[in-house]
Design an enzyme around this catalytic site. Sequence first.
Site, PDB file in Angstrom:
ATOM      1  N   TYR A 101      53.286  20.767  73.853  1.00 29.61           N
ATOM      2  CA  TYR A 101      53.043  19.397  74.330  1.00 29.61           C
ATOM      3  C   TYR A 101      53.538  19.309  75.762  1.00 29.61           C
ATOM      4  O   TYR A 101      54.656  19.744  76.076  1.00 29.61           O
ATOM      5  CB  TYR A 101      53.803  18.387  73.447  1.00 29.61           C
ATOM      6  N   GLU A 189      48.700  13.119  78.654  1.00 27.90           N
ATOM      7  CA  GLU A 189      49.326  14.174  77.855  1.00 27.90           C
ATOM      8  C   GLU A 189      48.326  15.238  77.458  1.00 27.90           C
ATOM      9  O   GLU A 189      47.182  14.945  77.134  1.00 27.90           O
ATOM     10  CB  GLU A 189      50.025  13.600  76.611  1.00 27.90           C
TER      11      GLU A 189
END
Length: 380
Positions: A101, A189
């Site tokens: 991530y 993201e």
Amino acid sequence: MRLLEYEGKELLKELGIKIPHGAVATTSKEAELIRSKIGTSVVLKAQIPTGGRGKAGGIIPVDNKSDIKRATSCLLGKMIKGYQVDKVLIEEKLPISQELYLGFIVDTAAGKIKFIFSKYGGVNIEEIAENKPSALHSEEINSLRGFTEYEARNLIKESGFHGSLLVKLAKIAITLYRCFKTQEMVMAEINPLVINKDGNPVAADVLMEIDDNALFRSKTFDKDALRERIIDELEREAYDLGVNSFVKLEGEIGIVASGAGLGMTTMDILQRTGFQAANFLETGGRITKKLVQGSINIVRRHKNVKGIIVNLYGGINPMVDAAKGVVNAVGDGKERIPIVIKLLGNKQEEAWKILEAADLTVVKSVHTERAVKKLKEMLR
Ligand code: GDP
Ligand code: MN
């Protein structure tokens, strides 16, 4: 405005961040054509402006050539997480061994941009953030100095990366940060960020959100696209009507305010008096009869609404037109919901006369407390 995955990926590609091969289809025929160019194993991804599609059935792996049409028609036209799917992204299926991530978000409480990295990305990132926050590394960015490559490396290093992979990951972080800044985003993201066979990171999914208030400056995205991405019917109507902002809430008192500060003050005072706002609505500085009339009609349609406060201040806003709009809106209503109008400023005396002639409750004080108290009495 949330970007669709493929829109976000186009931005990444232009900046040299690796993304999977793929293209968007709106019919199963197109989907098959795209698949034939990619290969046998692909992933079908519903293009809706939200995350969590995997868990909601919006991501379908297809390993068999003959399954592509069926899988596509399984997604197209379906409602997923409140959005109708009218586009699917067909991508090469990546072999995934680890999901990382990497993201940036405006932390509104801190008033800073935050960089977040984790070696445990994927669909369970929220649970990880909640149950194992030590697996997430984050850092506030000094907006004056900006975000530098060594800072990115230092943070990513905490997850155990080193060598050339660390350098590549930091490079992606810096590139995404630049994109975040130039596109005036509030969130960006890459999740998952996966490492392919030859050791290069690939952005398998991206979710980005541009600050709505900066959209008018965007050279890449059209403000009209924002409308399609509003799920709530009332919020969409408010957008069409042209109010500055409308947010649907859970309470029982509707608010129509001419400014954001006035609206927030009204919410606070309602709360202190034991009420909750059913919405936040700020007309903005372009008041017309129609805008006020339409605003009240939208607020009234919230099923919880028991009473309405109209709180207006006219500096440049014409209060006489506003008063006429209120009178019209009250006339539109089938049932009479208690409504209090606090209105001051531009030709206030004339405006008050119009309201009083229609037998409406007018508060002439500068204190919103008085208007709330009045409404409370009317609701008894
Ligand atoms: P989201 O649920 O909306 O965030 O959608 P994602 O694109 O992140 O997909 C959810 C999950 O599906 C990912 O975390 C992966 O586990 C899986 N997935 C997506 N694309 C691929 C792929 O190309 N290959 C493999 N093996 N899994 C994938
Ligand atoms: Mn994802």
